[in-house]
Design a protein around this motif. Sequence first.
Motif, PDB file in Angstrom:
ATOM      1  N   LEU A   1      47.060  39.629 -51.457  1.00  0.00           N
ATOM      2  CA  LEU A   1      45.909  40.524 -51.375  1.00  0.00           C
ATOM      3  C   LEU A   1      45.319  40.768 -52.762  1.00  0.00           C
ATOM      4  O   LEU A   1      44.105  40.898 -52.926  1.00  0.00           O
ATOM      5  CB  LEU A   1      46.303  41.847 -50.730  1.00  0.00           C
ATOM      6  CG  LEU A   1      46.640  41.800 -49.228  1.00  0.00           C
ATOM      7  CD1 LEU A   1      46.956  43.196 -48.717  1.00  0.00           C
ATOM      8  CD2 LEU A   1      45.509  41.187 -48.428  1.00  0.00           C
ATOM      9  N   GLY A   2      46.197  40.842 -53.750  1.00  0.00           N
ATOM     10  CA  GLY A   2      45.715  40.998 -55.120  1.00  0.00           C
ATOM     11  C   GLY A   2      44.852  39.821 -55.539  1.00  0.00           C
ATOM     12  O   GLY A   2      43.830  39.987 -56.212  1.00  0.00           O
ATOM     13  N   ALA A   3      45.255  38.620 -55.133  1.00  0.00           N
ATOM     14  CA  ALA A   3      44.473  37.425 -55.458  1.00  0.00           C
ATOM     15  C   ALA A   3      43.115  37.438 -54.757  1.00  0.00           C
ATOM     16  O   ALA A   3      42.166  36.790 -55.215  1.00  0.00           O
ATOM     17  CB  ALA A   3      45.250  36.170 -55.050  1.00  0.00           C
ATOM     18  N   LEU A   4      43.028  38.196 -53.658  1.00  0.00           N
ATOM     19  CA  LEU A   4      41.770  38.314 -52.923  1.00  0.00           C
ATOM     20  C   LEU A   4      40.882  39.433 -53.470  1.00  0.00           C
ATOM     21  O   LEU A   4      39.797  39.682 -52.950  1.00  0.00           O
ATOM     22  CB  LEU A   4      42.051  38.571 -51.444  1.00  0.00           C
ATOM     23  CG  LEU A   4      42.713  37.418 -50.673  1.00  0.00           C
ATOM     24  CD1 LEU A   4      43.061  37.857 -49.262  1.00  0.00           C
ATOM     25  CD2 LEU A   4      41.804  36.202 -50.648  1.00  0.00           C
ATOM     26  N   GLY A   5      41.360  40.114 -54.514  1.00  0.00           N
ATOM     27  CA  GLY A   5      40.546  41.137 -55.149  1.00  0.00           C
ATOM     28  C   GLY A   5      40.967  42.567 -54.893  1.00  0.00           C
ATOM     29  O   GLY A   5      40.342  43.496 -55.397  1.00  0.00           O
ATOM     30  N   TYR A   6      42.032  42.759 -54.092  1.00  0.00           N
ATOM     31  CA  TYR A   6      42.508  44.119 -53.836  1.00  0.00           C
ATOM     32  C   TYR A   6      43.141  44.700 -55.098  1.00  0.00           C
ATOM     33  O   TYR A   6      43.831  43.992 -55.840  1.00  0.00           O
ATOM     34  CB  TYR A   6      43.576  44.117 -52.735  1.00  0.00           C
ATOM     35  CG  TYR A   6      43.043  44.128 -51.322  1.00  0.00           C
ATOM     36  CD1 TYR A   6      43.288  45.201 -50.473  1.00  0.00           C
ATOM     37  CD2 TYR A   6      42.306  43.067 -50.827  1.00  0.00           C
ATOM     38  CE1 TYR A   6      42.818  45.209 -49.172  1.00  0.00           C
ATOM     39  CE2 TYR A   6      41.824  43.054 -49.527  1.00  0.00           C
ATOM     40  CZ  TYR A   6      42.086  44.132 -48.702  1.00  0.00           C
ATOM     41  OH  TYR A   6      41.624  44.144 -47.424  1.00  0.00           O
ATOM     42  N   LYS A   7      42.941  45.989 -55.327  1.00  0.00           N
ATOM     43  CA  LYS A   7      43.663  46.674 -56.386  1.00  0.00           C
ATOM     44  C   LYS A   7      45.127  46.771 -55.963  1.00  0.00           C
ATOM     45  O   LYS A   7      45.419  46.885 -54.762  1.00  0.00           O
ATOM     46  CB  LYS A   7      43.089  48.074 -56.614  1.00  0.00           C
ATOM     47  CG  LYS A   7      41.660  48.058 -57.178  1.00  0.00           C
ATOM     48  CD  LYS A   7      41.166  49.476 -57.402  1.00  0.00           C
ATOM     49  CE  LYS A   7      39.757  49.462 -57.975  1.00  0.00           C
ATOM     50  NZ  LYS A   7      39.238  50.849 -58.176  1.00  0.00           N
ATOM     51  N   PRO A   8      46.074  46.722 -56.914  1.00  0.00           N
ATOM     52  CA  PRO A   8      47.492  46.721 -56.555  1.00  0.00           C
ATOM     53  C   PRO A   8      47.910  47.865 -55.631  1.00  0.00           C
ATOM     54  O   PRO A   8      48.631  47.652 -54.652  1.00  0.00           O
ATOM     55  CB  PRO A   8      48.197  46.817 -57.917  1.00  0.00           C
ATOM     56  CG  PRO A   8      47.249  46.168 -58.860  1.00  0.00           C
ATOM     57  CD  PRO A   8      45.886  46.556 -58.374  1.00  0.00           C
ATOM     58  N   ALA A   9      47.461  49.077 -55.929  1.00  0.00           N
ATOM     59  CA  ALA A   9      47.851  50.219 -55.096  1.00  0.00           C
ATOM     60  C   ALA A   9      47.261  50.101 -53.691  1.00  0.00           C
ATOM     61  O   ALA A   9      47.911  50.436 -52.700  1.00  0.00           O
ATOM     62  CB  ALA A   9      47.407  51.527 -55.742  1.00  0.00           C
ATOM     63  N   ASP A  10      46.022  49.590 -53.593  1.00  0.00           N
ATOM     64  CA  ASP A  10      45.386  49.414 -52.292  1.00  0.00           C
ATOM     65  C   ASP A  10      46.075  48.314 -51.496  1.00  0.00           C
ATOM     66  O   ASP A  10      46.244  48.417 -50.275  1.00  0.00           O
ATOM     67  CB  ASP A  10      43.903  49.074 -52.460  1.00  0.00           C
ATOM     68  CG  ASP A  10      43.094  50.233 -53.027  1.00  0.00           C
ATOM     69  OD1 ASP A  10      43.549  51.388 -52.881  1.00  0.00           O
ATOM     70  OD2 ASP A  10      42.033  49.980 -53.618  1.00  0.00           O
ATOM     71  N   ALA A  11      46.464  47.240 -52.195  1.00  0.00           N
ATOM     72  CA  ALA A  11      47.175  46.145 -51.530  1.00  0.00           C
ATOM     73  C   ALA A  11      48.516  46.620 -50.995  1.00  0.00           C
ATOM     74  O   ALA A  11      48.907  46.297 -49.872  1.00  0.00           O
ATOM     75  CB  ALA A  11      47.372  44.988 -52.514  1.00  0.00           C
ATOM     76  N   ASP A  12      49.215  47.413 -51.793  1.00  0.00           N
ATOM     77  CA  ASP A  12      50.509  47.945 -51.373  1.00  0.00           C
ATOM     78  C   ASP A  12      50.368  48.811 -50.132  1.00  0.00           C
ATOM     79  O   ASP A  12      51.126  48.681 -49.173  1.00  0.00           O
ATOM     80  CB  ASP A  12      51.127  48.742 -52.521  1.00  0.00           C
ATOM     81  CG  ASP A  12      52.471  49.343 -52.156  1.00  0.00           C
ATOM     82  OD1 ASP A  12      53.306  48.618 -51.590  1.00  0.00           O
ATOM     83  OD2 ASP A  12      52.688  50.532 -52.428  1.00  0.00           O
ATOM     84  N   LYS A  13      49.373  49.687 -50.126  1.00  0.00           N
ATOM     85  CA  LYS A  13      49.162  50.582 -48.988  1.00  0.00           C
ATOM     86  C   LYS A  13      48.815  49.789 -47.735  1.00  0.00           C
ATOM     87  O   LYS A  13      49.317  50.078 -46.638  1.00  0.00           O
ATOM     88  CB  LYS A  13      48.049  51.582 -49.300  1.00  0.00           C
ATOM     89  CG  LYS A  13      47.832  52.609 -48.192  1.00  0.00           C
ATOM     90  CD  LYS A  13      46.770  53.628 -48.585  1.00  0.00           C
ATOM     91  CE  LYS A  13      46.571  54.655 -47.474  1.00  0.00           C
ATOM     92  NZ  LYS A  13      45.535  55.672 -47.867  1.00  0.00           N
ATOM     93  N   ALA A  14      47.965  48.777 -47.880  1.00  0.00           N
ATOM     94  CA  ALA A  14      47.562  47.972 -46.734  1.00  0.00           C
ATOM     95  C   ALA A  14      48.747  47.209 -46.144  1.00  0.00           C
ATOM     96  O   ALA A  14      48.912  47.126 -44.921  1.00  0.00           O
ATOM     97  CB  ALA A  14      46.465  46.989 -47.149  1.00  0.00           C
ATOM     98  N   VAL A  15      49.596  46.680 -47.010  1.00  0.00           N
ATOM     99  CA  VAL A  15      50.757  45.921 -46.536  1.00  0.00           C
ATOM    100  C   VAL A  15      51.792  46.861 -45.914  1.00  0.00           C
ATOM    101  O   VAL A  15      52.423  46.527 -44.903  1.00  0.00           O
ATOM    102  CB  VAL A  15      51.378  45.103 -47.690  1.00  0.00           C
ATOM    103  CG1 VAL A  15      52.686  44.452 -47.249  1.00  0.00           C
ATOM    104  CG2 VAL A  15      50.400  44.034 -48.153  1.00  0.00           C
ATOM    105  N   ARG A  16      51.978  48.034 -46.494  1.00  0.00           N
ATOM    106  CA  ARG A  16      52.898  49.010 -45.903  1.00  0.00           C
ATOM    107  C   ARG A  16      52.446  49.396 -44.495  1.00  0.00           C
ATOM    108  O   ARG A  16      53.254  49.485 -43.562  1.00  0.00           O
ATOM    109  CB  ARG A  16      52.984  50.255 -46.786  1.00  0.00           C
ATOM    110  CG  ARG A  16      53.974  50.110 -47.938  1.00  0.00           C
ATOM    111  CD  ARG A  16      53.727  51.113 -49.041  1.00  0.00           C
ATOM    112  NE  ARG A  16      53.497  52.458 -48.587  1.00  0.00           N
ATOM    113  CZ  ARG A  16      52.978  53.424 -49.360  1.00  0.00           C
ATOM    114  NH1 ARG A  16      52.623  53.144 -50.602  1.00  0.00           N
ATOM    115  NH2 ARG A  16      52.817  54.633 -48.911  1.00  0.00           N
TER     116      ARG A  16
END
Length: 209
Positions: free
Chosen positions: A173-188
């Motif tokens: 998700l980070g490679a797709l442009g998500y911010k790390p915290a946003d990517a973490d929340k989405a995956v959780r």
Amino acid sequence: MITSIQGVLAAATPLRAVVELGGLGYEVNIPVTTAERLPAVGAEVRLHTLVIYREDSQTLYGFASPADRDFFRLMIEHVKGVGPKVALTIMSKLSLPALQAAIDAADVPLLARCPGIGKKTAERLVIELKGKVGVGSSAALSAASAGKGDDAAGEDGGAAPAHNSHHDAILALGALGYKPADADKAVRTAALKLGTAATTEALIKEALS
């Protein structure tokens, strides 16, 4: 030492759980990332625990997996300025895979955004814990994850595969442009819906839906 507690979940908030066992109710301090994985009140729950003893008190901390508990212990034992309260706050902001990735990448700005953590403390986290944590890099965490598959919600499967897929999904998700915290929340959020056995591909697809 009390390394785990299993009983009926009598009450729960984002930072505390009460587990009834043998006629006694044990108050357990938990991070938000563990609270997200708790079963419904009244169901059986197992938490992996660490007891912190002080002159005038003893406090029980609980986590969804042995790896989460061991990371909490590493922080409070090895990082100056990080006590149990701050460590719990850090683990409430970011999941273990996200923290591992941030430390491995020396992502000080991301760590510094955790409540109560400034730049200096974030730098200490990287300096003191890099090489001690990370998927496959910590003997203690890897052994705990591989050897103990129970989690807070009583789901099947070991902790290590779940953490690996979670970690890889965050990076994708980070490679797709998500911010790390946003990517973490989405995956959780995706992991809560799909379960701990979900593959990286499934987590990414659900996070993007």
